[in-house]
Design an enzyme around this catalytic site. Structure first.
Site, mmCIF file in Angstrom:
data_model
loop_
_atom_site.group_PDB
_atom_site.id
_atom_site.type_symbol
_atom_site.label_atom_id
_atom_site.label_comp_id
_atom_site.label_asym_id
_atom_site.label_seq_id
_atom_site.Cartn_x
_atom_site.Cartn_y
_atom_site.Cartn_z
ATOM 1 N N HIS A 157 -9.079 0.120 2.859
ATOM 2 C CA HIS A 157 -8.813 -1.307 3.062
ATOM 3 C C HIS A 157 -10.102 -2.125 2.955
ATOM 4 O O HIS A 157 -10.068 -3.352 3.148
ATOM 5 C CB HIS A 157 -8.205 -1.549 4.453
ATOM 6 C CG HIS A 157 -6.721 -1.332 4.523
ATOM 7 N ND1 HIS A 157 -5.851 -1.725 3.532
ATOM 8 C CD2 HIS A 157 -5.948 -0.777 5.502
ATOM 9 C CE1 HIS A 157 -4.612 -1.417 3.881
ATOM 10 N NE2 HIS A 157 -4.644 -0.843 5.058
ATOM 11 N N THR A 197 0.821 -1.214 0.000
ATOM 12 C CA THR A 197 0.000 0.000 0.000
ATOM 13 C C THR A 197 0.856 1.266 0.000
ATOM 14 O O THR A 197 0.630 2.188 -0.795
ATOM 15 C CB THR A 197 -0.923 0.019 1.231
ATOM 16 O OG1 THR A 197 -1.665 -1.189 1.292
ATOM 17 C CG2 THR A 197 -1.876 1.205 1.172
ATOM 18 N N TYR A 208 2.287 -7.316 -6.493
ATOM 19 C CA TYR A 208 3.491 -6.762 -5.868
ATOM 20 C C TYR A 208 4.750 -7.319 -6.530
ATOM 21 O O TYR A 208 5.697 -6.585 -6.815
ATOM 22 C CB TYR A 208 3.470 -7.111 -4.380
ATOM 23 C CG TYR A 208 4.589 -6.509 -3.566
ATOM 24 C CD1 TYR A 208 4.392 -5.354 -2.825
ATOM 25 C CD2 TYR A 208 5.851 -7.114 -3.514
ATOM 26 C CE1 TYR A 208 5.410 -4.799 -2.057
ATOM 27 C CE2 TYR A 208 6.874 -6.572 -2.761
ATOM 28 C CZ TYR A 208 6.649 -5.411 -2.035
ATOM 29 O OH TYR A 208 7.669 -4.866 -1.285
#
Length: 344
Positions: free
Chosen positions: A144, A79, A236
């Site tokens: 979130h 994040t 990621y």
């Protein structure tokens, strides 16, 4: 709406309705019974600090602009990195000199507000960031919450959502160390934290803040396939492997592609370097201080390494997550997969 009117509206939401809802929701405790979670709309969320109230406020009162850019994520999946990249891409014309970027003086979480905490969670209780209506477009925001819990205006407007997912093994390790540090700040240094094995069990069964992990991730993944103009899904590991490519993809998605001249001048390379974890963790602004009372700024920059789980998880934990059932079961039929490094 005046401040007094808004305050009255917030108080109306925060009283008996929230209390009744809290009483009706399933609850569990984790972190050696020191952190309570409530199951709201199929996902576990913290019950501390009026989180449920702020979530309700966000869901009911947020009005998305067509120009909004909203980062969504499960905790500890990249994040902070994505916030810094998005901020840098969008604001590169405002700060053409890389030595002027606000990232040198502000933590990424201070530049891209988390809606259910930084905005609605702080309303009239703690110093509040600049009101949403006063923020210039495009507003850079974060949540979130799972996709199914987002406010309707996000679904129906032309705002764009950027989601970052990470392999579950690195996620559970990063979340463990972050959670332990947070709980020590809340409970004191004498807090007896759970073992990695105990925390892994909670993660495996979905009993962590904003879990279950796989359901959270798959919800956004499916939307990125159904509405690729609406939701962009980053892995990621892919971002780590080819940062220039994915920063260019990010810029195109938000409608601010890099020009040939910018590429030749090294603008993308400068953004990648500025936002790297090695650089961000060395900035003085990120070495001390806290975010939202309990989260140390430095705790957002631990390692960021792909495959760090090989140093922390036992073979049995890896087998349970990878090969026995969970990941295969949760990702079956989704076309979503992750590169998993061998522990050997």
């Amino acid at each position: 709406m005046s401040e007094n009117q808004m305050k009255k509206e917030i108080q109306q939401v925060s009283e008996e309705e929230v209390e009744q809802l809290m009483q009706s929701l399933p609850k569990v405790t984790i972190m050696n019974n020191k952190l309570e979670l409530v199951n709201y709309q199929g996902f576990w969320h913290p019950s501390l600090a009026n989180y449920l109230k702020s979530t309700l406020l966000f869901q009911r009162h947020f009005r998305a602009r067509n120009t909004d850019l909203i980062i969504a994520s499960f905790p500890k999946t990249g994040t902070t990195w994505l916030k810094s990249l998005l901020f840098s891409v969008v604001n590169r014309f405002n700060y053409p000199n890389k030595d002027q970027t606000p990232l040198l003086k502000h933590h990424p979480h201070e530049l891209v507000y988390r809606l259910e905490v930084d905005v609605y969670g702080n309303a009239f209780e703690y110093p509040q960031p600049q009101h949403l209506d006063d923020l210039p477009s495009p507003r850079l925001l974060h949540t979130h919450l799972p996709y199914t819990s987002l406010p309707e205006s996000i679904m129906t407007s032309r705002c764009r959502v950027l989601y970052i997912g990470r392999n579950p093994l690195d996620t559970v390790v990063s979340l463990y160390y972050f959670s332990v540090k947070m709980m020590k700040n809340m409970e004191g240094e004498d807090f007896r934290h759970p073992s990695m094995e105990e925390f892994f069990e909670d993660f495996y069964t979905g009993r962590v803040p904003h879990g279950p992990f796989f359901e959270h991730m798959v919800g956004y993944w499916n939307q990125s396939l159904e509405r690729p103009d609406k939701v962009l899904f980053f892995k990621y590991e892919d971002l780590n492997d080819n940062q220039v490519f994915y920063v260019k993809k990010l810029a195109e998605f938000v409608g601010m592609p890099f020009s040939t001249k910018e590429e030749s001048q090294g603008v993308i390379d400068d953004i990648v370097e500025m936002c790297s974890i090695n650089n961000m963790k060395e900035l003085e602004v990120n070495k001390s201080g806290v975010i939202n009372k309990y989260f140390e700024k430095e705790s957002y920059f631990r390692k960021g390494e792909v495959g760090d789980w090989t140093h922390h998880l036992s073979p049995s934990m890896v087998e349970r997550m990878n090969t026995l059932s969970l990941m295969l079961e949760k990702l079956e039929g989704t076309s979503l997969s992750f590169k998993m490094l061998s522990s050997q």
